[in-house]
Design an enzyme around this catalytic site. Sequence first.
Site, PDB file in Angstrom:
ATOM      1  N   ASP A  68       0.791  -1.245   0.000  1.00  0.00           N
ATOM      2  CA  ASP A  68       0.000   0.000   0.000  1.00  0.00           C
ATOM      3  C   ASP A  68       0.821   1.293   0.000  1.00  0.00           C
ATOM      4  OD1 ASP A  68      -1.941  -1.910   0.203  1.00  0.00           O
ATOM      5  OD2 ASP A  68      -2.798  -1.203   2.083  1.00  0.00           O
ATOM      6  N   LYS A  75      -6.631  -4.940  -3.132  1.00  0.00           N
ATOM      7  CA  LYS A  75      -7.282  -5.579  -1.983  1.00  0.00           C
ATOM      8  C   LYS A  75      -8.315  -4.630  -1.375  1.00  0.00           C
ATOM      9  CE  LYS A  75      -3.541  -4.295   1.229  1.00  0.00           C
ATOM     10  NZ  LYS A  75      -4.268  -3.505   2.205  1.00  0.00           N
ATOM     11  N   CYS A  92      -2.113  -2.378   7.820  1.00  0.00           N
ATOM     12  CA  CYS A  92      -2.084  -3.318   6.693  1.00  0.00           C
ATOM     13  C   CYS A  92      -0.868  -4.244   6.712  1.00  0.00           C
ATOM     14  CB  CYS A  92      -2.184  -2.555   5.383  1.00  0.00           C
ATOM     15  SG  CYS A  92      -3.812  -1.787   5.210  1.00  0.00           S
TER      16      CYS A  92
END
Length: 229
Positions: free
Chosen positions: A23, A128, A161
């Site tokens: 990310d 995701k 995450c």
Amino acid sequence: MLIEAKPHEFSLNLGSAALLIIDMQRDFLEPGGFGEMLGNDVSQLRRTIEPNKRLLTAWRDAGGTVLHTREGHRPDLMDLPPAKKVRGRSATCIGDPGPMGRILVRGEPGHDIIPELYPTPSEAVIDKPGKGAFFATDLHAILQNRGISQLVVTGVTTEVCVNTTVREANDRGYDCLVVTDCCGSYFPEFHEIGLKMIAAQGGIFGWTTPSEVIISAITGLNMLKGAAE
Ligand code: TIU
């Protein structure tokens, strides 16, 4: 090759390992993005860009597999749980127009990966909808198909995450080496504790080590390869 790490050395096999970058998206890292709009200090995340660049370059040069993830949702938001949309009680939330397009929506500029770490065409990008990279994605299938059993994990944020993904990976049988200076949190104390949680209890979820240790190990490998050629 043996990599010095916490809680004990990690036996890295480049052929069965992947670098998994979590990310590193414009909306989380760039000044003026969604993260900063929410009042977060993006400099805490931006300090991870340079070490990630160095590790990514060394990993690519060594011929290692690289995968990137992005958190975000379908433009129709059908994969956005209503609970996630309203949780922050923010005036502006996921799917709304933001500083770099619709917030955390796939295809929007803010959702994409920062230019410094942009994937090459041969590097898989996993989109995701959740915090963990295994939930509702084809990551596990891709790793299995490629014979990957070890993950070197970097990205943001350490306690959200990155931690969620490492826990998911651990339960699926992967060994995870988390790169301390290549992960970051808007909250420095969560970063520190997030890393400690992974390596505690004899490596309950995995290992941790700084990037320079991995880079010198895989660069040494290159030199050996070069000498043999
Ligand atoms: N990628 C990731 O960690 N997503 C988040 O929402 N993190 C926060 O810390 N908010």
